[in-house]
Design a protein around this motif. Structure first.
Motif, PDB file in Angstrom:
ATOM      1  N   LYS A 109       0.955  -1.283  -0.058  1.00  0.00           N
ATOM      2  CA  LYS A 109      -0.014   0.332   0.222  1.00  0.00           C
ATOM      3  C   LYS A 109       0.867   1.311   0.024  1.00  0.00           C
ATOM      4  N   TRP A 110       0.157   2.412  -0.543  1.00  0.00           N
ATOM      5  CA  TRP A 110       0.986   3.710  -0.416  1.00  0.00           C
ATOM      6  C   TRP A 110       0.675   4.185   0.873  1.00  0.00           C
ATOM      7  N   SER A 111       1.337   5.227   1.348  1.00  0.00           N
ATOM      8  CA  SER A 111       1.329   5.816   2.691  1.00  0.00           C
ATOM      9  C   SER A 111      -0.081   6.443   2.906  1.00  0.00           C
ATOM     10  N   ASP A 112      -0.785   6.829   1.912  1.00  0.00           N
ATOM     11  CA  ASP A 112      -2.336   7.080   2.284  1.00  0.00           C
ATOM     12  C   ASP A 112      -3.180   5.936   2.246  1.00  0.00           C
ATOM     13  N   GLY A 113      -2.654   4.663   2.356  1.00  0.00           N
ATOM     14  CA  GLY A 113      -3.708   3.554   2.318  1.00  0.00           C
ATOM     15  C   GLY A 113      -4.053   3.058   1.212  1.00  0.00           C
ATOM     16  N   HIS A 114      -3.611   3.696   0.098  1.00  0.00           N
ATOM     17  CA  HIS A 114      -4.333   3.209  -1.414  1.00  0.00           C
ATOM     18  C   HIS A 114      -3.378   1.879  -1.500  1.00  0.00           C
ATOM     19  N   PRO A 115      -4.000   1.075  -2.286  1.00  0.00           N
ATOM     20  CA  PRO A 115      -3.076  -0.258  -2.755  1.00  0.00           C
ATOM     21  C   PRO A 115      -2.077   0.201  -3.613  1.00  0.00           C
ATOM     22  N   VAL A 116      -1.023  -0.533  -3.914  1.00  0.00           N
ATOM     23  CA  VAL A 116       0.027  -0.280  -4.785  1.00  0.00           C
ATOM     24  C   VAL A 116      -0.416  -1.215  -5.971  1.00  0.00           C
ATOM     25  N   THR A 117      -0.763  -0.842  -7.162  1.00  0.00           N
ATOM     26  CA  THR A 117      -1.314  -1.592  -8.416  1.00  0.00           C
ATOM     27  C   THR A 117      -0.284  -1.861  -9.684  1.00  0.00           C
ATOM     28  N   PHE A 268       7.976  17.142  -5.033  1.00  0.00           N
ATOM     29  CA  PHE A 268       9.275  16.420  -4.828  1.00  0.00           C
ATOM     30  C   PHE A 268      10.629  17.284  -3.873  1.00  0.00           C
ATOM     31  N   ASN A 269      10.276  18.519  -3.961  1.00  0.00           N
ATOM     32  CA  ASN A 269      11.231  19.201  -3.119  1.00  0.00           C
ATOM     33  C   ASN A 269      10.976  19.370  -1.928  1.00  0.00           C
ATOM     34  N   GLY A 270       9.939  18.715  -1.083  1.00  0.00           N
ATOM     35  CA  GLY A 270       9.700  18.727   0.329  1.00  0.00           C
ATOM     36  C   GLY A 270       8.920  19.972   0.875  1.00  0.00           C
ATOM     37  N   GLN A 275       1.969  15.989   0.940  1.00  0.00           N
ATOM     38  CA  GLN A 275       1.593  15.704  -0.428  1.00  0.00           C
ATOM     39  C   GLN A 275       2.341  14.522  -0.886  1.00  0.00           C
ATOM     40  N   LEU A 276       3.398  14.353  -0.472  1.00  0.00           N
ATOM     41  CA  LEU A 276       4.487  13.150  -0.984  1.00  0.00           C
ATOM     42  C   LEU A 276       3.859  11.769  -0.651  1.00  0.00           C
ATOM     43  N   ILE A 277       3.176  11.116  -1.533  1.00  0.00           N
ATOM     44  CA  ILE A 277       2.507   9.728  -1.196  1.00  0.00           C
ATOM     45  C   ILE A 277       3.970   8.698  -1.789  1.00  0.00           C
ATOM     46  N   TYR A 282       9.225   4.009   4.408  1.00  0.00           N
ATOM     47  CA  TYR A 282       9.277   5.475   5.331  1.00  0.00           C
ATOM     48  C   TYR A 282       8.383   6.572   4.426  1.00  0.00           C
ATOM     49  N   TYR A 283       7.946   7.577   4.963  1.00  0.00           N
ATOM     50  CA  TYR A 283       7.328   8.710   4.224  1.00  0.00           C
ATOM     51  C   TYR A 283       8.125   9.844   4.827  1.00  0.00           C
ATOM     52  N   LEU A 284       7.989  10.938   4.077  1.00  0.00           N
ATOM     53  CA  LEU A 284       8.550  12.286   4.449  1.00  0.00           C
ATOM     54  C   LEU A 284       7.859  12.969   5.489  1.00  0.00           C
TER      55      LEU A 284
END
Length: 334
Positions: A109-117, A268-270, A275-277, A282-284
């Motif tokens: 899964k992505w860090s927002d809970g959505h499945p990785v497809t 992508f620059n932080g 917003q960065l999923i 780890y996540y930012l």
């Protein structure tokens, strides 16, 4: 001269000591963790140039990109080959050595809970091979059937004259244009959106990457390539969260003045960490430019229970002497 050198050395040492004593970790509380895992902190002299897996080319940047993104396969701990990452097993290979089929984990899964497809991988790979992205490693995808022609076709669609540099041999360039007789007209008359819609169709029709279903990605190569499984573990082959970029309310995708399709730099620059999923371990959490970057555990990561630390901190410390002092005092781990 000797007196000057002594005075300079004293001033330099005093500066390092002051910087050392004034250091404030400024870290937020650790996330709750039943296993009681902690933080790993390391120092670097400069901030990453990018957190974008599709365009990053610096080895120092890959170090943090791999914290946030996981490809289909990953390099085994300590080296010695690759093993499944988002893929639940090593890919199957057709008898002619050309077609690899990857089955994805259903708990990735992505860090927002959505499945990785599988479509997230198709989306990420397509973006990385687009000339729009100006990726240093776009050519790594050219061993995939149709990928190099697609790259050149898209380059010509954006600006037909650019093919003079891309294909310098006149006869070869003309042979390429003969295969796409409408390309010059399309380049000169279509709007950026029309060019993009046409690009999506061209990719689907010509490039050997197919999402057979949500959990199956099939890749067809131009020729047997034994090291393709190693490339599948390279950060440039990471997925991108399609559901995030196709949500137009986010405003993350734009066309440049020359019609190129791109994801805005701020993603992508932080500038907006929330917003960065990510789909890696780890996540930012936060990025204070030229000070530190904080990565916290992705609570949706499929292998989260096996993680050794729930936080990674990258400290930006330009002075190597100060790095050593902090290491010897236990303030940083590496």
């Amino acid at each position: 001269m000797l007196r000057f050198a002594v005075v300079f050395s004293i001033i330099l040492l005093a500066t390092i000591v002051i910087a050392y004593n004034s250091f404030d970790d400024g870290l937020p509380p650790l996330p709750d963790d039943p296993q009681g895992r902690g933080t790993f902190t390391f120092a670097v002299p400069n901030d990453p140039g990018s957190l974008d897996p599709g365009t990053t080319s610096a080895s120092s940047d890959f170090r943090v990109v791999k914290l946030m993104y996981e490809p289909l396969l990953v390099v085994k701990w300590g080296g010695g080959g690759v093993e499944p990452g988002v893929a639940k097993a090593m890919p199957t290979l057709s008898a002619d050595g050309l077609t690899y089929t990857f089955k994805l984990r259903d708990d990735a899964k992505w860090s927002d809970g959505h499945p990785v497809t599988a479509n997230d991988f198709l989306y990420g790979w397509r973006r990385a091979m687009l000339p729009d992205s100006a990726s240093d490693y776009a050519s790594l995808f050219f061993l995939i059937d149709g990928a190099e022609d697609f790259f050149l076709w898209r380059q010509g669609l954006l600006k037909i004259d650019s093919l003079k540099d891309a294909i310098q041999d006149d006869a070869q360039r003309q042979a390429f244009l003969d295969r796409f007789p409408d390309l010059a007209r399309q380049s000169n008359t279509l709007s950026p959106q029309e060019k993009w819609d046409l690009t999506l169709k061209q990719f689907e029709q010509t490039v050997g990457i197919k999402a057979l279903d949500d959990l199956t990605l099939q890749v067809h190569l131009k020729a047997p390539t034994a090291y393709f499984v190693d490339l599948a573990a390279f950060p440039t082959f990471s997925p991108m969260p399609q559901h995030v970029f196709e949500d137009k309310s986010n405003g993350l995708v734009e066309f440049t003045a020359d019609g190129a399709w791109r994801i805005e730099d701020a993603y992508f620059n932080g500038e907006h960490p929330q917003q960065l999923i990510t789909n890696g371990p780890y996540y930012l959490r936060d990025w204070e430019q030229k000070v530190r970057i904080i990565f916290d555990q992705n609570k949706h990561y499929w292998n989260r229970d096996a993680m050794g630390n729930i936080r990674i901190v990258e400290e930006t410390i330009q002075d190597s002497s100060l790095q050593i002092l902090k290491y010897e005092d236990g303030q940083i781990d590496w």
